[in-house]
Design a protein around this motif. Structure first.
Motif, PDB file in Angstrom:
ATOM      1  N   CYS A 228       0.876  -1.166   0.000  1.00 51.96           N
ATOM      2  CA  CYS A 228       0.000   0.000   0.000  1.00 51.96           C
ATOM      3  C   CYS A 228       0.917   1.221   0.000  1.00 51.96           C
TER       4      CYS A 228
ATOM      5  N   ARG B 247       0.729   8.661   0.491  1.00 50.09           N
ATOM      6  CA  ARG B 247       0.747   9.397   1.744  1.00 50.09           C
ATOM      7  C   ARG B 247      -0.034   8.646   2.821  1.00 50.09           C
ATOM      8  N   ILE B 248       0.475   8.687   4.032  1.00 52.95           N
ATOM      9  CA  ILE B 248      -0.144   7.965   5.143  1.00 52.95           C
ATOM     10  C   ILE B 248      -1.086   8.925   5.863  1.00 52.95           C
ATOM     11  N   ARG B 249      -2.364   8.683   5.685  1.00 48.18           N
ATOM     12  CA  ARG B 249      -3.385   9.528   6.309  1.00 48.18           C
ATOM     13  C   ARG B 249      -4.739   8.826   6.214  1.00 48.18           C
TER      14      ARG B 249
ATOM     15  N   LYS C  62      -6.448   8.390   2.809  1.00 48.83           N
ATOM     16  CA  LYS C  62      -5.849   7.374   1.941  1.00 48.83           C
ATOM     17  C   LYS C  62      -6.170   5.955   2.398  1.00 48.83           C
TER      18      LYS C  62
ATOM     19  N   THR D 149      -5.017   4.192   4.899  1.00 44.75           N
ATOM     20  CA  THR D 149      -3.892   3.371   5.372  1.00 44.75           C
ATOM     21  C   THR D 149      -4.301   2.503   6.554  1.00 44.75           C
ATOM     22  N   ASP D 150      -5.177   3.020   7.404  1.00 47.53           N
ATOM     23  CA  ASP D 150      -5.637   2.258   8.570  1.00 47.53           C
ATOM     24  C   ASP D 150      -6.434   1.030   8.149  1.00 47.53           C
TER      25      ASP D 150
ATOM     26  N   ILE E 135       4.171  -0.857   3.659  1.00 45.51           N
ATOM     27  CA  ILE E 135       3.537   0.459   3.577  1.00 45.51           C
ATOM     28  C   ILE E 135       4.634   1.455   3.251  1.00 45.51           C
TER      29      ILE E 135
ATOM     30  N   ALA F  40       4.106  10.349   6.273  1.00 42.26           N
ATOM     31  CA  ALA F  40       3.050  11.093   6.941  1.00 42.26           C
ATOM     32  C   ALA F  40       3.561  12.506   7.184  1.00 42.26           C
TER      33      ALA F  40
ATOM     34  N   HIS G 165      -0.169  14.374  10.240  1.00 47.20           N
ATOM     35  CA  HIS G 165      -0.649  12.994  10.287  1.00 47.20           C
ATOM     36  C   HIS G 165       0.330  12.040  10.976  1.00 47.20           C
TER      37      HIS G 165
ATOM     38  N   GLU H  83       0.007   7.918  11.931  1.00 47.30           N
ATOM     39  CA  GLU H  83       0.983   6.880  11.579  1.00 47.30           C
ATOM     40  C   GLU H  83       1.470   6.149  12.821  1.00 47.30           C
TER      41      GLU H  83
ATOM     42  N   PHE I 123       6.749  -0.563   7.690  1.00 46.33           N
ATOM     43  CA  PHE I 123       6.648   0.844   7.317  1.00 46.33           C
ATOM     44  C   PHE I 123       8.021   1.265   6.795  1.00 46.33           C
TER      45      PHE I 123
END
Length: 355
Positions: A178, A181-183, A186, A188-189, A209, A213, A217, A221, A239
């Motif tokens: 995935c 941007r980690i937010r 997007k 990501t969770d 991942i 972030a 954010h 993360e 990550f």
């Protein structure tokens, strides 16, 4: 070592691609990828503004007075805006300063425009939508030109095990990724929660991942990393941060998930498919127009964790389907979404309606 910008004389520029946001975004990334291809095709494009790499042909702000003269070999220049803050200066240059410009705007938005944005759009000489969904939100005539991808940069690994080794990964494992941007927007969770559910029953798989972030954010993360650690999967849900060589990381993957809750267009599924990686994606942005259901991947409803788990798990369990999808994904992307196709479509629009 910093590189010196390449500056060009406006006299030889037929198309100006302004970029008036410093922060890297999908719009900025589109300009960076597209301009070299446009110039290879003879479209004579230069960029204007910050946040763009020095190797692109740049115009100086102090040379804008030269736009009062038509460029060599054409009656007008094209000012190709992609944001409100780029449409407005174009209108000022054309309508107040009376420069020989034709204004083009590309819209990727899939929501109702504000009154201000509608007013700006109505002043354009030509309007482009990046998907049919986007076109549905426009109240003016428009042409759909979908984004393309550089299929040479994003290409399959010749040796997948070697590609994994090069990124410090275990060549004996399969990887699901995935990227972006980690937010929360997007999703990501959602990806993390899906992996927490799937990986214990799939010992041959790990998850990656990739992305950063922003300051806003970071807590989001960190909460995800804590969730992964509490699940005892911090050695299998990796990550890896932001990487400039992201195409190398795509080449390590066997499956990609695009879990966005909202998206304007969304290039990551194309980047994955061009690299011969099947995709599980939410039905947002242009994803339904990029993915061939059951052939290059699977579409699921947005914000639907159970469906994500089922769709990803089904492909993780079916090596043959995964391999078939991988081949089809590469063929589909190179045939329908090569960057040269987008550049050629823009060139025709510049000539037909704007130049």
């Amino acid at each position: 070592m910093s590189m010196t910008r390449t500056y060009v004389d406006p006299d030889g520029v037929h198309v100006i691609a302004p970029n008036f946001k410093q922060r890297l975004s999908g719009v900025t990334s589109t300009i960076i990828q597209l301009v070299p291809v446009q110039n290879r095709l003879g479209q004579k494009v230069a960029v204007l503004g910050p946040g763009l790499p020095p190797h692109l042909p740049h115009l100086r702000f102090r040379d804008l007075w030269k736009l009062w003269r038509a460029p060599q070999g054409a009656r007008h220049r094209v000012w190709h805006a992609r944001r409100n803050i780029e449409m407005l200066p174009g209108i000022i240059l054309r309508d107040i300063l009376r420069m020989p410009l034709k204004l083009v705007f590309t819209s990727a938005s899939q929501r109702k425009h504000s009154g201000w944005t509608k007013l700006l759009i109505r002043q354009m000489d030509a309007v482009i939508a990046t998907s049919t969904k986007t076109a549905g939100y426009l109240e003016v005539p428009n042409t759909v030109v979908m984004h393309g991808i550089d299929c040479e940069i994003f290409r399959p690994a010749e040796d997948k095990a070697q590609a994994k080794n090069a990124c410090g990964l275990d060549p004996n494992l399969s990887y699901i990724g995935c990227f972006g941007r980690i937010r929360h927007q997007k999703g990501t969770d959602l990806f993390v929660d899906a992996m927490i559910e799937l990986l214990p029953s799939h010992p041959g798989w790990s998850a990656i991942i990739a992305g950063r972030a922003t300051a806003k954010h970071i807590n989001f993360e960190n909460e995800l990393k804590t969730r992964v650690k509490q699940a005892g999967l911090d050695d299998r849900i990796l990550f890896v941060g932001e990487h400039k060589n992201i195409a190398d990381w795509y080449r390590t993957l066997d499956l990609f998930v695009a879990p966005q809750r909202w998206e304007g267009f969304g290039l990551t599924p194309l980047e994955a498919m061009a690299t011969a990686v099947p995709v599980v994606a939410t039905d947002v942005g242009a994803f339904s127009e990029l993915i061939v259901e059951g052939a290059t991947g699977t579409l699921i409803p947005a914000n639907d964790l159970p469906r994500m788990v089922v769709a990803a798990g089904a492909l993780m369990d079916d090596v043959q389907t995964l391999q078939d999808h991988a081949m089809t994904a590469r063929e589909h992307t190179t045939a329908q979404f090569a960057l040269e196709g987008e550049a050629n479509s823009l060139g025709m629009l510049y000539r037909r309606g704007a130049a």
